[in-house]
Write an enzyme that holds these catalytic residues in place. Structure first.
Site, PDB file in Angstrom:
ATOM      1  CB  CYS A  31      -0.925  -0.011   1.219  1.00 48.67           C
ATOM      2  SG  CYS A  31      -1.797   1.539   1.442  1.00 48.67           S
ATOM      3  CG  HIS A  88      -7.055   9.046   0.566  1.00 48.59           C
ATOM      4  ND1 HIS A  88      -7.187   7.730   0.189  1.00 48.59           N
ATOM      5  CD2 HIS A  88      -7.421   9.783  -0.514  1.00 48.59           C
ATOM      6  CE1 HIS A  88      -7.598   7.674  -1.076  1.00 48.59           C
ATOM      7  NE2 HIS A  88      -7.758   8.903  -1.526  1.00 48.59           N
TER       8      HIS A  88
HETATM    9  P1  5GP Z   1      -8.352   8.963  -4.650  1.00 47.89           P
HETATM   10  O1  5GP Z   1      -8.459   9.040  -6.162  1.00 47.89           O
HETATM   11  O2  5GP Z   1      -8.082   7.540  -4.204  1.00 47.89           O
HETATM   12  O3  5GP Z   1      -9.460   9.610  -3.911  1.00 47.89           O
HETATM   13  O4  5GP Z   1      -7.101   9.851  -4.285  1.00 47.89           O
HETATM   14  C1  5GP Z   1      -5.782   9.406  -4.335  1.00 47.89           C
HETATM   15  C2  5GP Z   1      -4.926  10.647  -4.320  1.00 47.89           C
HETATM   16  O5  5GP Z   1      -3.616  10.261  -3.977  1.00 47.89           O
HETATM   17  C3  5GP Z   1      -4.843  11.353  -5.680  1.00 47.89           C
HETATM   18  O6  5GP Z   1      -5.282  12.699  -5.524  1.00 47.89           O
HETATM   19  C4  5GP Z   1      -3.374  11.251  -6.054  1.00 47.89           C
HETATM   20  O7  5GP Z   1      -2.889  12.414  -6.702  1.00 47.89           O
HETATM   21  C5  5GP Z   1      -2.703  11.028  -4.722  1.00 47.89           C
HETATM   22  N1  5GP Z   1      -1.490  10.238  -4.790  1.00 47.89           N
HETATM   23  C6  5GP Z   1      -1.337   9.042  -5.430  1.00 47.89           C
HETATM   24  N2  5GP Z   1      -0.076   8.580  -5.274  1.00 47.89           N
HETATM   25  C7  5GP Z   1       0.567   9.514  -4.508  1.00 47.89           C
HETATM   26  C8  5GP Z   1       1.899   9.596  -4.009  1.00 47.89           C
HETATM   27  O8  5GP Z   1       2.754   8.738  -4.231  1.00 47.89           O
HETATM   28  N3  5GP Z   1       2.205  10.683  -3.265  1.00 47.89           N
HETATM   29  C9  5GP Z   1       1.297  11.667  -2.996  1.00 47.89           C
HETATM   30  N4  5GP Z   1       1.712  12.693  -2.253  1.00 47.89           N
HETATM   31  N5  5GP Z   1       0.031  11.616  -3.446  1.00 47.89           N
HETATM   32  C10 5GP Z   1      -0.323  10.549  -4.196  1.00 47.89           C
HETATM   33 ZN    ZN Z   2      -2.307   1.327   3.632  1.00 49.33          ZN
END
Ligand code: 5GP
Ligand code: ZN
Length: 115
Positions: free
Chosen positions: A4, A99
């Site tokens: 993860c 998150h």
């Molecule tokens: P979701 O689409 O699951 O709601 O949001 C995932 C978020 O995690 C996205 O906004 C994406 O830009 C961010 N994200 C994905 N991988 C990384 C990473 O390695 N580092 C950081 N800081 N953000 C990440």
């Molecule tokens: Zn996790």
């Protein structure tokens, strides 16, 4: 969870631009910001998403929101901010570790959804 990405960020195994961390919660800037201010607040513990919140782990959700309130003050978000969590495929969840997106820094659209 060993594969993860957010567990690895919480453990410091993958670099991130952290705003805050304590024993329960980590906050870091989103790698692909969707607003002038866009950071993520996560529990250190691996919870797959909002659908996996239970009476046993819900105190960690409360801890996340305590950190959101603290950072809103510290980062001068008095003008307003939006908190979003995506759960599951239809919501576009890409990282399966709970998150909370915190978005601010401009007037956000009044409509919650664009389509
Ligand atoms: P979701 O689409 O699951 O709601 O949001 C995932 C978020 O995690 C996205 O906004 C994406 O830009 C961010 N994200 C994905 N991988 C990384 C990473 O390695 N580092 C950081 N800081 N953000 C990440
Ligand atoms: Zn996790």
């Amino acid at each position: 969870m060993s594969d993860c990405i957010f567990c690895k960020i919480a453990a410091g195994e993958i670099p991130s631009n952290k705003l805050y961390e304590d024993e329960n919660v980590v906050a870091f800037h989103d790698i692909s910001p969707q607003a002038p201010v866009h950071f993520l607040v996560i529990p250190r513990a691996h919870i797959p998403g909002a659908a996996a919140v239970t009476p046993e782990n819900s105190h960690l959700v409360a801890k996340c929101f305590e950190v959101i309130a603290m950072l809103a003050e510290r980062e001068n978000l008095a003008g307003g901010f939006r908190v979003i969590t995506n759960n599951g495929a239809d919501a576009g969840q890409t990282v399966h570790h709970l998150h909370f997106h915190v978005l601010a820094g401009r007037k956000l659209g009044e409509k919650l959804l664009r389509d």
